[in-house]
Design an enzyme around this catalytic site. Sequence first.
Site, mmCIF file in Angstrom:
data_model
loop_
_atom_site.group_PDB
_atom_site.id
_atom_site.type_symbol
_atom_site.label_atom_id
_atom_site.label_comp_id
_atom_site.label_asym_id
_atom_site.label_seq_id
_atom_site.Cartn_x
_atom_site.Cartn_y
_atom_site.Cartn_z
ATOM 1 N N LYS A 196 25.552 -4.953 -0.943
ATOM 2 C CA LYS A 196 27.023 -4.990 -0.977
ATOM 3 C C LYS A 196 27.614 -4.374 0.278
ATOM 4 O O LYS A 196 28.825 -4.233 0.398
ATOM 5 C CB LYS A 196 27.543 -4.220 -2.196
ATOM 6 C CG LYS A 196 27.036 -4.733 -3.523
ATOM 7 C CD LYS A 196 27.556 -3.834 -4.644
ATOM 8 C CE LYS A 196 26.719 -3.989 -5.904
ATOM 9 N NZ LYS A 196 26.895 -2.858 -6.816
ATOM 10 N N HIS A 207 4.547 5.736 11.798
ATOM 11 C CA HIS A 207 4.135 5.657 10.392
ATOM 12 C C HIS A 207 3.202 6.856 10.175
ATOM 13 O O HIS A 207 1.995 6.711 10.058
ATOM 14 C CB HIS A 207 3.415 4.323 10.161
ATOM 15 C CG HIS A 207 3.192 3.930 8.730
ATOM 16 N ND1 HIS A 207 3.339 4.800 7.667
ATOM 17 C CD2 HIS A 207 2.812 2.730 8.182
ATOM 18 C CE1 HIS A 207 3.056 4.161 6.538
ATOM 19 N NE2 HIS A 207 2.741 2.913 6.823
ATOM 20 N N ARG A 224 0.797 -1.221 0.000
ATOM 21 C CA ARG A 224 0.000 0.000 0.000
ATOM 22 C C ARG A 224 0.832 1.276 0.000
ATOM 23 O O ARG A 224 0.643 2.159 -0.831
ATOM 24 C CB ARG A 224 -0.925 0.060 1.232
ATOM 25 C CG ARG A 224 -2.237 -0.614 1.060
ATOM 26 C CD ARG A 224 -2.658 -1.232 2.375
ATOM 27 N NE ARG A 224 -1.741 -2.313 2.659
ATOM 28 C CZ ARG A 224 -1.901 -3.551 2.179
ATOM 29 N NH1 ARG A 224 -2.961 -3.842 1.502
ATOM 30 N NH2 ARG A 224 -1.003 -4.488 2.418
ATOM 31 N N THR A 225 1.743 1.392 0.962
ATOM 32 C CA THR A 225 2.423 2.680 1.148
ATOM 33 C C THR A 225 3.274 3.012 -0.068
ATOM 34 O O THR A 225 3.219 4.132 -0.590
ATOM 35 C CB THR A 225 3.284 2.645 2.430
ATOM 36 O OG1 THR A 225 2.483 2.121 3.489
ATOM 37 C CG2 THR A 225 3.769 4.029 2.796
ATOM 38 N N ARG A 248 11.221 3.481 4.224
ATOM 39 C CA ARG A 248 10.759 2.474 5.200
ATOM 40 C C ARG A 248 11.964 1.643 5.596
ATOM 41 O O ARG A 248 12.727 1.190 4.729
ATOM 42 C CB ARG A 248 9.672 1.586 4.621
ATOM 43 C CG ARG A 248 9.307 0.449 5.574
ATOM 44 C CD ARG A 248 8.096 -0.323 5.137
ATOM 45 N NE ARG A 248 6.882 0.458 5.285
ATOM 46 C CZ ARG A 248 5.663 -0.040 5.105
ATOM 47 N NH1 ARG A 248 5.498 -1.300 4.769
ATOM 48 N NH2 ARG A 248 4.598 0.721 5.257
HETATM 49 N N1 CP Z 1 -0.544 0.042 5.795
HETATM 50 C C1 CP Z 1 0.676 -0.244 5.305
HETATM 51 O O1 CP Z 1 1.691 0.349 5.719
HETATM 52 O O2 CP Z 1 0.664 -1.209 4.340
HETATM 53 P P1 CP Z 1 1.944 -1.728 3.527
HETATM 54 O O3 CP Z 1 2.831 -2.434 4.528
HETATM 55 O O4 CP Z 1 1.407 -2.614 2.467
HETATM 56 O O5 CP Z 1 2.652 -0.510 2.986
#
Ligand code: CP
Length: 285
Positions: free
Chosen positions: A77, A126, A48-49, A98
């Site tokens: 590496k 998040h 999603r993100t 992330r």
């Molecule tokens: N909600 C969310 O962060 O989903 P993903 O891990 O798929 O990005």
Amino acid sequence: MQHLLSVDDMKENYIFDLWSKAIDQKDNYSNALKNKILTNLFYEPSTRTSSSFYSAMVRQGGSVIPINNVKFSSAIKGESLEDTVMTMATMSDCIVLRHPVTGSVAKAANVSKVPIINAGDGEGEHPTQTLLDGFTIFYNNNEKIDNLRITMIGDLRNGRTVKSLVKLLSRYSGNHFNFVSPKELSFPKESLPKNAFETTKINNVISETDVLYVTRVQTERGSDHKYSLSLEQLNLLPKKSIVMHPLPRVSEIPREFDNDPRAKYFDQMRYGLWCRMVLLKDIIA
Ligand code: CP
């Protein structure tokens, strides 16, 4: 330059202004980000993100360098996060990061010459998920996010989305939190908001809930516990309540509930695109 590492980086006025623009714009295309480039730098899996940021850029005329699998980057590496970030900052206007280690986004921000957006750092935060989660409540509750009974269930210790969302909702008066989890996955004591009730049994609170926020058990962070809400339990929710989940789900909510008008977890993703389109314009344009 403006990094977004935590919900603390966004004032109330800014968030309401972003939501209002998101409602006006929805997912209409534009060229506001023409010639701008975003790096998606994901050291952990995401559907999603990463895709939402990708779509938000492209719908506004921008482009994306997708490093969604660092196994195929020079990280494998032995390149440090800092060197990778400095590299990508020379070729893009913003980095969405992330990373499995809490606090790594701050390390990245220290060396980056372009804005860093935290797309999830370990058990930390998040914040853009909170933008869309808060928006979902706002949009479905007559544009208000106060005086709510919010029940959060699942892995409250390791889940970062709950920590960011609690930070946001704690700012508003009258919000009461019910935290439902086994003891070993309970919400961190040091961050518990004032109006919080902790229990191990959802049936103690489900009928007195306006917002049910369901989360997955974070097996990737060592949690070992499975749970599923039954249709019978979900039907104890008040008719006007809403059910949210940051997704992905594993077994927490039965698919049979997806068409219930209270189920908002697929709408959340659509709202996420609207919010991220406005956010990227604010940060990059
Ligand atoms: N909600 C969310 O962060 O989903 P993903 O891990 O798929 O990005």
